[in-house]
Design a protein around this motif. Structure first.
Motif, mmCIF file in Angstrom:
data_model
loop_
_atom_site.group_PDB
_atom_site.id
_atom_site.type_symbol
_atom_site.label_atom_id
_atom_site.label_comp_id
_atom_site.label_asym_id
_atom_site.label_seq_id
_atom_site.Cartn_x
_atom_site.Cartn_y
_atom_site.Cartn_z
ATOM 1 N N SER A 1 0.830 -1.210 0.000
ATOM 2 C CA SER A 1 0.000 0.000 0.000
ATOM 3 C C SER A 1 0.865 1.262 0.000
ATOM 4 C CB SER A 1 -0.935 0.008 1.204
ATOM 5 O OG SER A 1 -0.198 0.057 2.411
ATOM 6 N N SER A 2 2.092 1.161 0.521
ATOM 7 C CA SER A 2 2.996 2.316 0.530
ATOM 8 C C SER A 2 3.336 2.755 -0.882
ATOM 9 C CB SER A 2 4.282 1.973 1.285
ATOM 10 O OG SER A 2 4.012 1.603 2.610
ATOM 11 N N LYS B 1 0.469 4.835 -2.272
ATOM 12 C CA LYS B 1 0.485 6.183 -1.704
ATOM 13 C C LYS B 1 1.598 7.022 -2.321
ATOM 14 C CE LYS B 1 -1.519 4.867 2.748
ATOM 15 N NZ LYS B 1 -1.271 4.685 4.199
#
Length: 477
Positions: A98-99, A102
């Protein structure tokens, strides 16, 4: 908070890289050839310098994006060449996937990544003496949208049905007041029915404010507006229908490329699918120049031999040689900018500003006065009647809609003479190279289809794919 930490941290296991990752490994060669600190410098103002938790290295996050055509996060857990490229310790754990999302959405937002990465690789190629030519080869390649367009007729019917059901659940007697349904496949009649339904329900202020009804009503209104503007409905709002030939089309995007004779991509412009090739040439030329290229010759197909392109000049004020065979269809005559239609070379037809392709064409004027001949293109007036751009373009009640272009101009007569030269023939032989490059982008790097929705995401995908193919080409030299 960000601090610069871009090299592999000291670890008793670091020597494993020298044993496991061979010297001819592609990722090792890229790491040794290019200093990725330019990414750190470019993104510095995207991070807070004195607050918050320590951020992941932007260089490492960017490298993850370069590897994203593979299941990168999971593979980088076990593949030592990946860990070496990412400048991780062998025993270090990988990021949360998920990083990466982002980083792409927050840190790379509002950044001209496409031109930045192309400019970096072109500067490396120039420094190493790889680029020697002053020619660029131009072409476009299409990428399909991640989402297919739905039939607007089907979507309108489905959403009007949902609205009716919501109304009946509140007031069964409302059935007697409903407008008559459209039973034909005429999209204009379906739009008219939906508008009548919408008007009727809005007239009952009590009913239309009930949340369950209001939600379905607003959804139908938005769908009608989208259908009137684009005649397609899709999750990908930036994608458009483009035409590969007169009989085939695609839904998605176009990437317009300028490549050197040494097969280094020097410039790129990403647009929606309906855009013509010729009008993008000045942008490609300006980008190639800003990336350090000196250009005196442009090699392309007939789409680039428009009158305005034949007037292009180099930085010394000399006329640029356009190695493209003229096609009488591509000159726009003396029309104002807002009146111009785009020429689609694959379909050999013009496309109106709303994206509709001409149905057929006819030559007008006597052959003996060929200088005054025009090619007239005929459009489907049924589409013109409901087109949101019809004002000033289509006259109400007109039985036909045409667009005419002059067949010969002084620039094209001069270009016709240039086509007979040995220089033209010799340079034309290089045009096949860009078709091979398009194939590499699509078949090796997944550029045949968009990874995400939207034009900005398509530009990012293009930036990373072009960056990789340029680096691979430089390493071959």
């Amino acid at each position: 908070m960000l601090f610069q930490q871009q090299k592999i941290q000291l670890s008793e296991y670091s020597r494993l890289y020298h044993l496991i990752v061979p010297k001819d490994n592609l990722l090792r060669k890229i790491n040794e050839m290019i200093d990725f600190s330019f990414i750190y410098n470019e993104l510095l103002d995207k991070y807070c310098s004195n607050n918050g938790r320590t951020a992941e290295s932007p260089v490492r996050m960017f490298k993850y994006l370069l590897l994203k055509t593979i299941d990168v996060v999971e593979r980088s857990r076990y593949d030592m060449s990946f860990k070496y490229f990412l400048e991780m310790s062998p025993e270090e754990d990988v990021i949360n996937s998920s990083s990466l999302t982002k980083f792409r959405k927050l840190r790379l937002k509002d950044m001209d990544l496409l031109n930045l990465l192309i400019g970096k690789t072109v500067s490396i190629a120039l420094e190493k003496g790889i680029i020697k030519s002053k020619s660029i080869i131009v072409d476009s390649t299409h990428s399909l949208s991640r989402s297919n367009p739905y039939s607007p007729l089907e979507v309108l019917r489905q959403r009007s049905k949902l609205l009716r059901k919501a109304v009946y659940s509140m007031d069964e007697d409302f059935k007697d007041q409903m407008p008559q349904k459209n039973e034909s496949n005429d999209i204009r009649k379906e739009i008219a029915y939906c508008k009548a339904l919408q008007k009727l329900i809005e007239s009952d202020t009590t009913l239309s404010e009930i949340p369950a009804v209001k939600e379905k009503l607003n959804l139908l209104k938005e769908t009608v507006e989208d259908t009137q503007e684009n005649y397609i409905i899709s999750k990908d709002v930036d994608a458009r229908v483009g035409h590969k030939t007169a009989d085939s089309s695609f839904f998605g995007y176009k990437t317009h490329l300028a490549m050197t004779e040494e097969r280094i991509i020097a410039a790129a412009v990403v647009t929606s699918g309906e855009k013509g090739d010729g009008p993008e040439l000045p942008k490609l030329l300006n980008q190639a120049r800003s990336n350090g290229m000196e250009v005196d010759t442009i090699i392309g197909d007939a789409a680039y031999a428009g009158k305005e392109n034949l007037k292009l000049k180099d930085q010394q004020g000399n006329k640029i040689k356009i190695v493209a065979k003229i096609n009488p269809a591509i000159t726009h005559g003396a029309r104002k900018e807002e009146e111009k239609f785009d020429y689609n070379k694959d379909a050999d037809m013009f496309v109106c500003p709303a994206g509709h392709l001409a149905m057929y064409k006819r030559v007008q004027g006597k052959k003996i006065h060929r200088c005054n001949q025009t090619m007239t293109y005929y459009f489907d007036v049924e589409k013109c009647k409901v087109c949101p751009l019809r004002d000033g373009c289509y006259k109400p009640e007109a039985k036909s809609k045409t667009y005419s272009v002059s067949i010969r101009t002084d620039e094209h007569i001069e270009q016709e003479v240039f086509q007979q030269s040995e220089y033209f023939r010799e340079k034309s032989r290089h045009r096949y190279k860009i078709e091979a490059k398009n194939s590499e982008l699509k078949n090796v790097h997944g550029y045949d289809r968009a990874d995400s929705y939207g034009l900005e995401n398509m530009k990012m995908q293009g930036a990373l794919a072009i960056f990789v193919v340029n680096l691979k080409r430089i390493l071959k030299f």
